[in-house]
Design a protein around this motif. Sequence first.
Motif, PDB file in Angstrom:
ATOM      1  N   GLU A  64       0.837  -1.205   0.000  1.00  0.00           N
ATOM      2  CA  GLU A  64       0.000   0.000   0.000  1.00  0.00           C
ATOM      3  C   GLU A  64       0.873   1.258   0.000  1.00  0.00           C
ATOM      4  OE1 GLU A  64      -3.419   0.518  -0.195  1.00  0.00           O
ATOM      5  OE2 GLU A  64      -3.341  -1.584  -0.812  1.00  0.00           O
ATOM      6  N   ALA A  65       1.920   1.262   0.799  1.00  0.00           N
ATOM      7  CA  ALA A  65       2.822   2.416   0.829  1.00  0.00           C
ATOM      8  C   ALA A  65       3.482   2.613  -0.530  1.00  0.00           C
ATOM      9  CB  ALA A  65       3.881   2.225   1.918  1.00  0.00           C
ATOM     10  N   LEU A  66       3.907   1.529  -1.149  1.00  0.00           N
ATOM     11  CA  LEU A  66       4.501   1.634  -2.489  1.00  0.00           C
ATOM     12  C   LEU A  66       3.481   2.184  -3.486  1.00  0.00           C
ATOM     13  CD1 LEU A  66       6.524  -1.685  -2.550  1.00  0.00           C
ATOM     14  CD2 LEU A  66       7.474   0.582  -3.018  1.00  0.00           C
ATOM     15  N   ARG A  67       2.268   1.680  -3.405  1.00  0.00           N
ATOM     16  CA  ARG A  67       1.238   2.115  -4.346  1.00  0.00           C
ATOM     17  C   ARG A  67       0.921   3.596  -4.171  1.00  0.00           C
ATOM     18  NH1 ARG A  67      -4.199  -0.257  -3.401  1.00  0.00           N
ATOM     19  NH2 ARG A  67      -4.646   1.789  -2.645  1.00  0.00           N
ATOM     20  N   HIS A  68       0.875   4.080  -2.959  1.00  0.00           N
ATOM     21  CA  HIS A  68       0.515   5.478  -2.729  1.00  0.00           C
ATOM     22  C   HIS A  68       1.686   6.435  -2.927  1.00  0.00           C
ATOM     23  CE1 HIS A  68      -3.556   4.797  -1.462  1.00  0.00           C
ATOM     24  NE2 HIS A  68      -3.157   3.853  -0.621  1.00  0.00           N
ATOM     25  N   ARG A  69       2.881   6.039  -2.523  1.00  0.00           N
ATOM     26  CA  ARG A  69       4.009   6.969  -2.564  1.00  0.00           C
ATOM     27  C   ARG A  69       4.841   6.875  -3.838  1.00  0.00           C
ATOM     28  NH1 ARG A  69       5.430   5.585   3.555  1.00  0.00           N
ATOM     29  NH2 ARG A  69       7.552   5.378   2.807  1.00  0.00           N
ATOM     30  N   HIS A  70       4.729   5.744  -4.527  1.00  0.00           N
ATOM     31  CA  HIS A  70       5.541   5.547  -5.741  1.00  0.00           C
ATOM     32  C   HIS A  70       4.689   4.874  -6.818  1.00  0.00           C
ATOM     33  CE1 HIS A  70       9.072   6.612  -3.404  1.00  0.00           C
ATOM     34  NE2 HIS A  70       8.605   5.836  -2.463  1.00  0.00           N
ATOM     35  N   ARG A  71       3.588   5.504  -7.126  1.00  0.00           N
ATOM     36  CA  ARG A  71       2.565   4.920  -8.007  1.00  0.00           C
ATOM     37  C   ARG A  71       3.129   4.419  -9.346  1.00  0.00           C
ATOM     38  NH1 ARG A  71      -2.717   5.460  -7.274  1.00  0.00           N
ATOM     39  NH2 ARG A  71      -2.350   7.199  -5.867  1.00  0.00           N
ATOM     40  N   LYS A  72       3.907   5.246 -10.013  1.00  0.00           N
ATOM     41  CA  LYS A  72       4.408   4.885 -11.342  1.00  0.00           C
ATOM     42  C   LYS A  72       5.328   3.656 -11.281  1.00  0.00           C
ATOM     43  CE  LYS A  72       6.846   6.796 -15.298  1.00  0.00           C
ATOM     44  NZ  LYS A  72       7.557   7.953 -15.839  1.00  0.00           N
ATOM     45  N   VAL A  73       6.266   3.672 -10.354  1.00  0.00           N
ATOM     46  CA  VAL A  73       7.193   2.539 -10.227  1.00  0.00           C
ATOM     47  C   VAL A  73       6.433   1.295  -9.774  1.00  0.00           C
ATOM     48  CG1 VAL A  73       9.231   1.668  -8.999  1.00  0.00           C
ATOM     49  CG2 VAL A  73       9.159   4.038  -9.772  1.00  0.00           C
ATOM     50  N   TRP A  74       5.481   1.467  -8.869  1.00  0.00           N
ATOM     51  CA  TRP A  74       4.715   0.330  -8.366  1.00  0.00           C
ATOM     52  C   TRP A  74       3.972  -0.366  -9.502  1.00  0.00           C
ATOM     53  CZ3 TRP A  74       4.576  -3.305  -5.146  1.00  0.00           C
ATOM     54  CH2 TRP A  74       3.415  -4.018  -4.869  1.00  0.00           C
TER      55      TRP A  74
END
Length: 124
Positions: A64-74
């Motif tokens: 969830e943190a990856l999805r919210h803070r690094h959307r493009k890379v995620w």
Amino acid sequence: MSQSIRFLPAVAPAEHAADAAHRDRDLRRLLAVWRSLAVRFITAQAHGGADEVELCDALTGVEEALRHRHRKVWRQVQPVLQLLLLEAEHAGDQSTAPSDCLNCRRAVDGLPSITQLLMGEAPR
């Protein structure tokens, strides 16, 4: 009496560089935590472990943190990470220690490094 409107100065290039460096460190840290938790979760699933539910929750929180803070890379690395989890899953014998389990050792060695993930290199 009228006052002139003052515009805020543009963000200096050094501030942009510092922000980009911070985001990169955050991304690499989150991916490293994900990698570590994934291996522990797979091991707990295969060999039993009282912390299986907690590991799953922690893994979901990192995602969830990856999805919210690094959307493009995620969006780019999520399919690779999910495939890695599926390929690493195995039915283990609870009497076998994870350190003696060939599949668990392969999971640790087989997951790509954070740099490989970010460079888009396919897992072996």
